[in-house]
Design an enzyme around this catalytic site. Structure first.
Site: not given
Ligand code: BV8
Ligand code: ZN
Length: 249
Positions: A78, A130, A141, A160, A197, A199
């Protein structure tokens, strides 16, 4: 490219100017953004070829288990992202969204991004699905504070004495109820939704487009390539967000 050049593949033939007309006639607009909207600011996307960091995948580091097991490694990641981000500015796509917001009665921006670039661009009504990489939360805390220190002292502690974590939603963690409720209200009430933007892989954000469609909105995707969402969109404009969105202003 001129407006007319931006066609897209879909059932109904929409051109960008058709969407532009719809935009300024709409009563309520929702926009969902992903990492792609920050790509032109220089921010590496999650699943792009240059990946995010060394040979780690976000799904391996952005988890509570990884933090529990090795908080230093996760904080190093991070800290690296915050240092990289600190030099980047909002791009034309962020600015266009802030400009559109000023002209629409009911406007909601739902972002998956944690980089804070939409705020810097002047967007107001933002739901940070997110979390935000510039906030930290105390494990003891629960206090949440803005922290822009780069580089951050690893490991950072709260006054704390509790260990601080990034105030972001990790994989396997629940999104905040209030954010989800606000997002659903915006999605269910809008008559036009843009998906920009992203996926379309990460849940629950990836299902928002379909929900908007089910609720009767016109749903428009902007991406440099087709995604799993494209087939169900009313229109997909293939191109950079920084090129396409300013043309909607
Ligand atoms: C939840 C913060 C309930 C952190 C992020 C199987 C097992 C375990 C879990 C799961 C599972 N199946 C599904 C899940 C749930 C899981 C999930 O979805 N997993 C995925 C990988 C399958 N989701 C979760 O866990 C969520 N919570 O569901 O709670 C729960 C509870 C317990 C158990 C199960 C469920 C929490 C999800 C949040 C994760 N945190 N970020 C950090 O950033 O440090 S997610 C992370 O990915 C970012 O936030 C990011 O934004 C996000 C999504 O990715 P994208 O934004 O789409 O980015 P990506 O690179 O993929 O794509 C970019 C796109 O832009 C591309 O399409 C590209 O073509 C395009 N592009 C590029 N350049 C341009 C452009 N477009 C236009 N112009 C350009 N110039
Ligand atoms: Zn604290």
């Amino acid at each position: 490219m001129p407006l007319s050049e931006y066609t897209m593949h879909n059932i109904k033939e929409f051109r960008l100017q058709d969407i532009q007309e719809r935009l300024y006639k709409s009563k309520a607009v929702a926009i969902l953004t992903g990492a792609g909207i920050s790509a032109e600011s220089g921010v590496p996307t999650f699943r792009g070829k240059n990946g995010l960091w060394k040979n780690f995948r976000p799904e391996e580091l952005a988890t509570p288990e990884a933090f529990k097991q090795d908080p230093r490694l996760v904080w190093e990641w991070y800290d690296w992202r915050r240092r990289t981000l600190a030099q980047f500015k909002p791009n034309a796509a962020h600015l266009a969204i802030a400009g559109i917001e000023k002209r629409i009665k009911e406007f909601t921006l739902i972002t998956q991004n944690v980089d804070g670039l939409h705020q810097l661009a002047g967007s107001k009504n933002i739901i940070e699905l997110h979390g935000n990489i510039w906030r930290v939360r105390c494990l003891s805390c629960g206090k949440i504070t803005v922290n822009r220190v780069v580089p951050i002292k690893i490991l950072p502690f709260c006054e704390c004495g509790g260990l601080l974590r990034p105030d972001v939603v990790w994989f396997g963690e629940m999104l905040s109820d209030s954010n989800l409720t606000k997002a659903f209200v915006a999605i269910d009430n809008c008559d036009l939704m843009f998906i920009i933007g992203t996926s379309g892989i990460v849940q629950p954000a990836a299902s928002f487009a379909l929900r908007a469609k089910d609720e009767g909105a016109l749903v428009v995707e902007v991406n440099i390539e087709k995604t799993p969402l494209s087939a169900s969109m009313d229109a997909t404009f293939i191109g950079k967000a920084g090129d396409i969105l300013p043309q909607l202003l």
